[in-house]
Write an enzyme that holds these catalytic residues in place. Sequence first.
Site, PDB file in Angstrom:
ATOM      1  N   ASP A   1      22.063  -4.124 -20.804  1.00  0.00           N
ATOM      2  CA  ASP A   1      20.791  -4.758 -21.165  1.00  0.00           C
ATOM      3  C   ASP A   1      21.004  -6.063 -21.926  1.00  0.00           C
ATOM      4  O   ASP A   1      20.144  -6.506 -22.675  1.00  0.00           O
ATOM      5  CB  ASP A   1      19.905  -3.802 -21.958  1.00  0.00           C
ATOM      6  CG  ASP A   1      20.549  -3.336 -23.255  1.00  0.00           C
ATOM      7  OD1 ASP A   1      21.718  -3.701 -23.497  1.00  0.00           O
ATOM      8  OD2 ASP A   1      19.899  -2.618 -24.019  1.00  0.00           O
ATOM      9  N   SER A   2      22.140  -6.689 -21.722  1.00  0.00           N
ATOM     10  CA  SER A   2      22.442  -7.966 -22.353  1.00  0.00           C
ATOM     11  C   SER A   2      22.557  -9.024 -21.258  1.00  0.00           C
ATOM     12  O   SER A   2      23.431  -8.939 -20.397  1.00  0.00           O
ATOM     13  CB  SER A   2      23.756  -7.855 -23.134  1.00  0.00           C
ATOM     14  OG  SER A   2      24.040  -9.063 -23.786  1.00  0.00           O
TER      15      SER A   2
END
EC number: 2.7.7.6
Length: 155
Positions: free
Chosen positions: A88-89
Site C-alpha cells: 500500500d505504498s
Amino acid sequence: IIAMENHPVRWTTPLGLPVVQPYRKLGRHLIKTSLQILTLQRETDKVMVKRQRTAFPPNFVHSLDGSHMMMTAIACKESGLSFAGVHDSYWTHASDVDQMNKILREKFVELYDAPILENLLESFQQSFPDLQFPPLPERGDFDLREVLESPYFFN
C-alpha cells in the site's frame, strides 16, 4: 459455506484476475527404505474449512487493494508518470506526487463505485447454485466522491 462443501473459496478481482485460496489439509505418506523412514507431506483433496473461512476477508480486501494499485499504475503510465509500489505504498517523482494523488483518488472512487459485493455474491451463486448465501448488508450513505477532495485519504 463454500468450504463446508469441500470447495476452496474462489473469486475474480475487479480487474479479472482469478483468485483461489489454496488451503487444503495435509496428509502424510511414509516411505520406508533400508536406511531410513521418510515422511512426506502432501495436500489432500480436503479443504481446511476454518482456514478458508478466516482467510477470506483479508484475502478479498488485499485483492481489492491490488486492483486499486494496478488501476493507479496503469493510469499513471497513461499520464506519463513513473510509478512504483509495494503493497500500500505508492511512489513517483516528487514533482508528480500531486498528480499521482489525484489519480489514485479517482481510481479508488472508480473501483468502489462498482457493485463489488453484489458481483461477488452473484459469482458465488453461479458457481454454487445449490448453496444458500446470506443477503448482503445495505449500502451506507457515505458519498464516495468525498474521497476526491480528502487531503489525508491516502498519504
